[in-house]
Design a protein around this motif. Structure first.
Motif, PDB file in Angstrom:
ATOM      1  N   ALA A   1      -2.868  -1.444  -5.510  1.00  0.00           N
ATOM      2  CA  ALA A   1      -1.760  -2.348  -5.661  1.00  0.00           C
ATOM      3  C   ALA A   1      -0.490  -1.797  -5.132  1.00  0.00           C
ATOM      4  O   ALA A   1       0.461  -2.811  -4.511  1.00  0.00           O
ATOM      5  N   VAL A   2      -0.485  -0.733  -4.793  1.00  0.00           N
ATOM      6  CA  VAL A   2       0.773   0.192  -4.354  1.00  0.00           C
ATOM      7  C   VAL A   2       0.963  -0.220  -3.012  1.00  0.00           C
ATOM      8  O   VAL A   2       1.914  -0.495  -2.437  1.00  0.00           O
ATOM      9  N   VAL A   3      -0.043  -0.190  -2.183  1.00  0.00           N
ATOM     10  CA  VAL A   3      -0.152  -0.310  -0.715  1.00  0.00           C
ATOM     11  C   VAL A   3       0.429  -1.689  -0.240  1.00  0.00           C
ATOM     12  O   VAL A   3       1.491  -1.534   0.707  1.00  0.00           O
ATOM     13  N   PRO A   4      -0.018  -2.827  -1.004  1.00  0.00           N
ATOM     14  CA  PRO A   4       0.859  -4.211  -0.489  1.00  0.00           C
ATOM     15  C   PRO A   4       2.131  -4.082  -0.826  1.00  0.00           C
ATOM     16  O   PRO A   4       2.769  -4.521  -0.062  1.00  0.00           O
ATOM     17  N   ILE A   5       2.551  -3.371  -1.886  1.00  0.00           N
ATOM     18  CA  ILE A   5       4.028  -3.416  -2.165  1.00  0.00           C
ATOM     19  C   ILE A   5       4.803  -2.513  -1.367  1.00  0.00           C
ATOM     20  O   ILE A   5       5.843  -3.049  -0.593  1.00  0.00           O
TER      21      ILE A   5
END
Length: 313
Positions: A303-307
């Motif tokens: 989830a962090v990577v797309p953000i």
């Protein structure tokens, strides 16, 4: 806009491959031995030739000369994070029996099994040398200071630096592949077609096997074991808040290529190293806590990577 869309597609590809590994593990396709085999195939068989081929194909001697001095950024970042982890551990009153492990997980990241395939999926093979520069700093610090801190958690363990063992761990097969690639570039040596093709095919195993390994690991750890408490939130803050912000501050005004800045920031906020539970088990530290943190940070990284890609673009 096209860069952003490519980033999102890269993340979706990763999620799908991890989901395949998770689903197959749920169907009991894998045993603990087969999981270990996949890890060995990636680190000892696929990664070294992948690095040799990618380095020699995508980098020149002049580019290499500009690349290596930037090693100072991840090294500096991890030493600062080390200090921050000490402050956070005392502020939230982490149990002394897991304080060293907490600190090690706070400032070290999973730069190979998660970081490498994510960066390659998003940025392509041009990002590999940048990934490897961060990997050099990360693996060196983990197998020296990181292991030292974990050892300290067990009062019955004689805490010491094992220089020889540390060197063996640091000079792993992936790093040796990187070094061989550097030597070939410096000496302007071109691999024979037979070796080049063979290394290309073997290197092609790297990303899919890494993603399957992550999916299997997530299933084995069990989603029900995820717990949010002050200690786990502390580690999560280190991996996903302190590390990327600090790296951004360090590289924002540097003259390094923009892709290198993005890779360093992404590498800094990768999950906890998969070696942490193994080392914790070896020195009778809190291996269960380490395993849970590997699972939580691996899942949250998806989830962090797309953000992060939204922020970086």
């Amino acid at each position: 806009m096209s860069t952003f869309l490519n980033s999102i597609q890269g993340v979706l590809i990763i999620i799908l491959m991890v989901a395949v590994g998770y689903t197959l593990a749920a169907k009991h396709w894998f045993t603990e031995n087969s999981k270990k085999l996949i890890a060995k195939l990636v680190t000892q068989i696929a990664l070294p030739p992948y690095m040799i081929i990618s380095m020699t194909n995508d980098f020149s001697k002049s580019e290499l000369a500009k690349l290596l001095p930037n090693l100072r950024y991840p090294v500096l970042s991890m030493f600062i994070l080390m200090g921050i982890s000490w402050i956070v551990a005392r502020f939230i009153k982490v149990d002394p029996k897991r304080r060293g492990l907490f600190m090690s997980m706070f400032f070290n990241s999973n730069t190979v099994f998660v970081g490498l395939p994510i960066n390659l999926a998003i940025f392509g093979t041009k990002s590999l040398p940048y990934v490897l520069v961060y990997y050099m700093a990360n693996t060196t610090i983990f197998w020296t200071l990181g292991v030292y801190f974990i050892q300290r958690d067990n009062p019955n363990t004689q805490v010491k630096f094992n220089f020889v063992d540390g060197i063996k761990k640091v000079f792993s097969a992936p790093l040796l592949g990187f070094i061989i690639g550097i030597v070939l570039i410096v000496l302007n040596i071109h691999l024979p077609v037979v070796l080049s093709k063979t290394f290309t095919y073997l290197g092609g195993l790297t990303i899919p096997l890494s993603m399957l390994f992550i999916g299997i690991s997530v299933y084995d750890a069990g989603l029900s074991n995820m717990r949010l408490n002050k200690d786990s939130l502390g580690v999560l803050s280190g991996r996903f808040i302190f590390a990327p912000i600090l790296m951004y501050l360090l590289v924002a005004h540097s003259d390094m290529p923009n892709m290198m800045k993005q890779v360093f920031i992404l590498q800094s906020c990768m999950p906890v190293m998969t070696n942490a539970p193994v080392v914790a088990k070896l020195y009778n530290a809190d291996a269960d806590f380490a395993s849970i943190m590997v699972t939580e940070t691996t899942l949250l990284s998806l989830a962090v990577v797309p953000i992060m890609m939204i922020l970086l673009n």
